[in-house]
Design an enzyme around this catalytic site. Structure first.
Site, PDB file in Angstrom:
ATOM      1  N   ARG A  16      66.085  44.061  15.107  1.00  0.00           N
ATOM      2  CA  ARG A  16      66.164  42.946  16.035  1.00  0.00           C
ATOM      3  C   ARG A  16      67.577  42.368  16.053  1.00  0.00           C
ATOM      4  O   ARG A  16      68.348  42.521  15.108  1.00  0.00           O
ATOM      5  CB  ARG A  16      65.186  41.832  15.630  1.00  0.00           C
ATOM      6  CG  ARG A  16      63.710  42.251  15.675  1.00  0.00           C
ATOM      7  CD  ARG A  16      63.254  42.479  17.117  1.00  0.00           C
ATOM      8  NE  ARG A  16      61.836  42.792  17.195  1.00  0.00           N
ATOM      9  CZ  ARG A  16      61.339  44.017  17.254  1.00  0.00           C
ATOM     10  NH1 ARG A  16      62.154  45.069  17.214  1.00  0.00           N
ATOM     11  NH2 ARG A  16      60.036  44.207  17.349  1.00  0.00           N
TER      12      ARG A  16
ATOM     13  N   TYR B 118      51.664  40.417  27.376  1.00  0.00           N
ATOM     14  CA  TYR B 118      52.777  39.492  27.623  1.00  0.00           C
ATOM     15  C   TYR B 118      53.904  40.189  28.368  1.00  0.00           C
ATOM     16  O   TYR B 118      54.374  39.724  29.412  1.00  0.00           O
ATOM     17  CB  TYR B 118      53.274  38.945  26.285  1.00  0.00           C
ATOM     18  CG  TYR B 118      54.521  38.101  26.356  1.00  0.00           C
ATOM     19  CD1 TYR B 118      54.507  36.851  26.969  1.00  0.00           C
ATOM     20  CD2 TYR B 118      55.706  38.541  25.773  1.00  0.00           C
ATOM     21  CE1 TYR B 118      55.650  36.062  27.004  1.00  0.00           C
ATOM     22  CE2 TYR B 118      56.850  37.766  25.797  1.00  0.00           C
ATOM     23  CZ  TYR B 118      56.827  36.525  26.418  1.00  0.00           C
ATOM     24  OH  TYR B 118      57.971  35.751  26.457  1.00  0.00           O
TER      25      TYR B 118
ATOM     26  N   TRP C  13      66.206  33.796  20.345  1.00  0.00           N
ATOM     27  CA  TRP C  13      67.052  32.613  20.258  1.00  0.00           C
ATOM     28  C   TRP C  13      66.561  31.763  19.087  1.00  0.00           C
ATOM     29  O   TRP C  13      65.383  31.448  18.973  1.00  0.00           O
ATOM     30  CB  TRP C  13      66.991  31.814  21.558  1.00  0.00           C
ATOM     31  CG  TRP C  13      67.575  32.556  22.732  1.00  0.00           C
ATOM     32  CD1 TRP C  13      67.977  33.856  22.781  1.00  0.00           C
ATOM     33  CD2 TRP C  13      67.829  32.019  24.031  1.00  0.00           C
ATOM     34  NE1 TRP C  13      68.461  34.171  24.027  1.00  0.00           N
ATOM     35  CE2 TRP C  13      68.380  33.064  24.816  1.00  0.00           C
ATOM     36  CE3 TRP C  13      67.626  30.764  24.614  1.00  0.00           C
ATOM     37  CZ2 TRP C  13      68.735  32.882  26.151  1.00  0.00           C
ATOM     38  CZ3 TRP C  13      67.988  30.578  25.947  1.00  0.00           C
ATOM     39  CH2 TRP C  13      68.545  31.628  26.699  1.00  0.00           C
TER      40      TRP C  13
END
Length: 391
Positions: free
Chosen positions: A258, A183, A213
């Site tokens: 994260r 990816y 998001w």
């Protein structure tokens, strides 16, 4: 509305037509809402599904009726694509396979979707002198430089070894056998193609690198608002476990760090890119929570101090006694999985060019997301209970 709105430099904002590829997804649906309710712009909404934007398409009494037109198509093999791009002033490409569980189990589909299928979009924009906003990913950064240092090295705490800068940081991936990077590699290659089109052929472009998001309509809860099989992204996985009163699975101990941002804050940033082309063209933007205010978190910390508490408030249920269970990445994602240690972005460019900073705290964005998911799950369960049983 059109006459009263100005850009960041005080110039009147003129209505434009936007060809939005992937308009029916999580990000696309929120962006369509923003464009319909707060701007005079017209949207040509392209996607295979429109479930998440049906409320914008119906009824005809909507004040924006006529400014959003849905075109059901798959960009892989539809001759209408170039014509729709020609009709627009700006193309926004959101189409992608972007679920981590697919990267090493469906690497061919992942590479084709994120690179091969995006090629015609870039080509048509370049050949027809149309501006392009392309959605990439924070995964193009890969592993941090710091992850290769000895674990006891004091340099691991030096931001120079882990903060991710759009115009400086190298993109470091794992070995070829680690197909999890299919990816990121496909996304990086399409970024390089877009950049080259800009350098050689004058393509006006902006590249967006989202960092987690979060918000309503995010991903899916398996068997509720998505397929029964499959593994969604991390916070949707946690929600799925909580809704089913199952322990939350922490992959490799949940030590990866994260950052997150609320979808409505992120859409504000995208609107600034749309309406300020002189400031956005030629730039790559990290879009994420402001670190100086909210900090960076390991997934384990998020669960212990935020997620479980917020869910308990939203659902009214007491927290699970045995809330988490550790699983290996191989067990959870399959053979060939790998990951980055930290995704901590630099925000200098987006602050400088667009003056954007997010406003929503981690607690508030989790509360909004979990409230929506809990309601969606409860409604789905009621429908199952109310469904008559065939005799």
């Amino acid at each position: 509305m059109a006459s009263s709105r100005v850009d960041l430099d005080g110039n009147p904002i003129k209505p434009i037509t936007i060809c939005m590829i992937g308009a029916g997804g999580f990000i696309g649906s929120h962006l369509c809402e923003k464009l319909m309710t707060e701007t005079p712009h017209t949207v040509l909404a392209l996607d295979v599904y429109n479930d998440k934007i049906k409320h914008l398409l119906e009824p005809e009494t909507n004040p924006w009726h006529g400014r959003i037109n849905f075109h059901r198509l798959n960009i892989k093999h539809d001759s209408r694509l170039e014509g729709l791009i020609k009709m627009a002033d700006l193309t926004i490409n959101l189409a992608a396979i972007c679920t981590p569980a697919d990267y090493n189990t469906r690497p061919l589909d992942t590479i084709y979707s994120n690179f091969i299928d995006a090629l015609p979009v870039v080509k048509y924009c370049s050949e027809n002198n149309k501006r392009l906003i392309h959605f990439s990913t924070c995964e193009v950064y890969g592993k941090t430089i710091g992850s290769f240092l000895p674990k006891d090295s004091p340099l691991r705490k030096d931001p120079a070894y882990y903060v991710l800068k759009e115009d400086e940081s190298p993109c470091i991936f794992g070995s070829i056998e680690k197909q999890r990077w299919s990816y990121a590699c496909a996304k990086q290659l399409i970024e390089r193609l877009i950049y080259a089109e800009g350098a050689e052929n004058g393509l006006e472009f902006t590249i967006v690198r989202p960092f987690n998001w979060i918000g309503p309509r995010m991903d899916f809860i398996p068997g509720i608002d998505g397929p029964s099989e499959g593994v969604p992204r991390v916070l949707a996985c946690f929600s799925n476990n909580l809704l089913r009163k199952e322990p939350l699975k922490l992959v490799d101990g949940g030590q990866s760090q994260r950052t997150f941002v609320y979808i409505k804050d992120a859409i504000e940033a995208v609107l600034l890119m749309i309406e300020n082309p002189a400031r956005a063209n030629g730039h790559i933007f990290n879009v994420v929570l402001l670190l100086a205010v909210f900090g960076m978190f390991s997934l384990e910390f998020i669960l212990d101090f935020f997620y479980l508490q917020v869910y308990s408030k939203v659902s009214g249920d007491p927290p699970l006694e045995n809330a988490t269970v550790d699983v290996s990445s191989k067990e959870f994602y399959g053979e060939g999985y790998d990951d980055s240690d930290k995704r901590i972005p630099d925000m200098t460019i987006i602050n400088r060019q667009l003056g954007w900073n997010p406003k929503t705290s981690l607690w508030d964005l989790l509360e909004s997301t979990l409230t929506y998911q809990h309601r969606t799950y409860a409604e789905a369960v009621k429908k199952v209970i109310a469904k008559p049983v065939a005799s």
